[in-house]
Write a protein that holds these residues in place. Structure first.
Motif, PDB file in Angstrom:
ATOM      1  N   GLN A 187       0.847  -1.192   0.000  1.00 44.47           N
ATOM      2  CA  GLN A 187       0.000   0.000   0.000  1.00 44.47           C
ATOM      3  C   GLN A 187       0.881   1.241   0.000  1.00 44.47           C
ATOM      4  N   GLY A 188       0.336   2.346  -0.436  1.00 43.18           N
ATOM      5  CA  GLY A 188       1.030   3.615  -0.369  1.00 43.18           C
ATOM      6  C   GLY A 188       2.186   3.733  -1.345  1.00 43.18           C
ATOM      7  N   MET A 189       2.145   2.982  -2.442  1.00 41.13           N
ATOM      8  CA  MET A 189       3.220   3.062  -3.426  1.00 41.13           C
ATOM      9  C   MET A 189       3.040   4.320  -4.255  1.00 41.13           C
ATOM     10  N   GLY A 190       4.088   4.681  -4.952  1.00 42.65           N
ATOM     11  CA  GLY A 190       4.037   5.820  -5.848  1.00 42.65           C
ATOM     12  C   GLY A 190       5.377   6.519  -5.843  1.00 42.65           C
ATOM     13  N   GLY A 191       5.630   7.248  -6.895  1.00 39.66           N
ATOM     14  CA  GLY A 191       6.869   8.000  -6.995  1.00 39.66           C
ATOM     15  C   GLY A 191       7.284   8.128  -8.443  1.00 39.66           C
ATOM     16  N   GLY A 229      -0.508 -12.413  -5.117  1.00 40.42           N
ATOM     17  CA  GLY A 229      -1.264 -12.768  -6.310  1.00 40.42           C
ATOM     18  C   GLY A 229      -1.224 -11.741  -7.428  1.00 40.42           C
ATOM     19  N   ARG A 230      -0.365 -10.776  -7.331  1.00 37.62           N
ATOM     20  CA  ARG A 230      -0.271  -9.713  -8.333  1.00 37.62           C
ATOM     21  C   ARG A 230       1.194  -9.544  -8.728  1.00 37.62           C
ATOM     22  N   GLN A 231       1.444  -9.172  -9.978  1.00 39.41           N
ATOM     23  CA  GLN A 231       2.807  -8.948 -10.445  1.00 39.41           C
ATOM     24  C   GLN A 231       3.155  -7.464 -10.369  1.00 39.41           C
ATOM     25  N   TYR A 232       4.415  -7.188 -10.015  1.00 37.19           N
ATOM     26  CA  TYR A 232       4.907  -5.815  -9.882  1.00 37.19           C
ATOM     27  C   TYR A 232       6.256  -5.685 -10.568  1.00 37.19           C
ATOM     28  N   TRP A 233       6.492  -4.528 -11.188  1.00 38.57           N
ATOM     29  CA  TRP A 233       7.831  -4.153 -11.623  1.00 38.57           C
ATOM     30  C   TRP A 233       8.495  -3.508 -10.421  1.00 38.57           C
ATOM     31  N   GLY A 254      19.624   3.712  -4.705  1.00 40.66           N
ATOM     32  CA  GLY A 254      19.046   2.638  -3.917  1.00 40.66           C
ATOM     33  C   GLY A 254      17.544   2.742  -3.716  1.00 40.66           C
ATOM     34  N   GLU A 255      16.917   3.834  -4.215  1.00 41.26           N
ATOM     35  CA  GLU A 255      15.468   3.943  -4.097  1.00 41.26           C
ATOM     36  C   GLU A 255      14.809   2.917  -5.009  1.00 41.26           C
ATOM     37  N   ALA A 256      13.666   2.415  -4.582  1.00 36.56           N
ATOM     38  CA  ALA A 256      12.933   1.432  -5.381  1.00 36.56           C
ATOM     39  C   ALA A 256      11.506   1.920  -5.604  1.00 36.56           C
ATOM     40  N   LEU A 257      10.982   1.586  -6.758  1.00 34.48           N
ATOM     41  CA  LEU A 257       9.621   1.947  -7.119  1.00 34.48           C
ATOM     42  C   LEU A 257       8.898   0.676  -7.552  1.00 34.48           C
ATOM     43  N   LEU A 258       7.781   0.353  -6.890  1.00 31.13           N
ATOM     44  CA  LEU A 258       6.967  -0.802  -7.252  1.00 31.13           C
ATOM     45  C   LEU A 258       5.803  -0.333  -8.103  1.00 31.13           C
ATOM     46  N   ILE A 259       5.640  -0.958  -9.268  1.00 33.76           N
ATOM     47  CA  ILE A 259       4.557  -0.610 -10.180  1.00 33.76           C
ATOM     48  C   ILE A 259       3.806  -1.881 -10.542  1.00 33.76           C
TER      49      ILE A 259
END
Length: 177
Positions: free
Chosen positions: A98-102, A119-123, A130-135
């Motif tokens: 939750q709370g992803m974005g950037g 159950g869901r795929q993310y990039w 070192g920052e990461a972004l989940l999409i």
């Protein structure tokens, strides 16, 4: 005049259909014959086949919108806009991140991973700092990532497209060298 389901399917497959038309045009030129038209037709067929391959790979990135958020790729920057709480606590998907974005710049990208979470795929895109972004793959506009990823040095788009169908928990698909 055309049923909505058929119109939607034709729209989804429009690039592949255009590539088939280019191959058919090249075949027609070859059929006409001659010293000029046969090589020209063969070139059109080769371009159409290459275009079809790219269109099929891009088609694998296009998925029905089933995840919250919006992906935009503008001038070398990938942005993912998401709500701070996509689902209510205790809901059917409350264990998802939750709370992803950037946002991040493509030139700062050092790693692309494909993750399977809840159950869901993310990039998972990681930068030099070192920052990461989940999409989520099912976010609106996520299909635009195909063209963004294609501009990265040394990336194998065939391997990236085929990884979308593999049920591995986490896999690294590209690392900047």
């Amino acid at each position: 005049m055309i049923r909505p389901e058929l119109a939607q399917a034709l729209h989804r497959w429009r690039e592949v259909i255009a590539a088939i038309c280019v191959v058919a045009f090249g075949g027609w030129l070859i059929w006409l014959g001659g010293w000029l038209l046969i090589p020209l037709g063969a070139a059109a067929c080769a371009i159409g086949v290459a275009f079809a391959l790219i269109a099929l790979r891009r088609l694998r990135f296009a998925r029905a919108v089933g995840a919250p958020g919006l992906v935009e790729v503008v001038e070398g920057r990938i942005s993912y806009f998401a709500a701070s709480r996509a689902r209510a606590i205790g809901g059917p998907d409350s264990s998802a991140p939750q709370g992803m974005g950037g946002e991040l710049a493509l030139r700062e990208l050092v790693e692309i991973r494909l993750l399977h979470l809840s159950g869901r795929q993310y990039w998972r895109l990681r930068t030099i700092g070192g920052e990461a972004l989940l999409i989520p793959l099912e976010a609106a506009g996520a299909e635009t990532l195909y063209d963004a990823f294609a501009s990265l040095p040394g990336i194998d788009m065939g391997a990236l497209s085929s990884a979308l169908d593999r049920p591995l928990t986490a896999q690294s698909l590209w690392i900047r060298k």
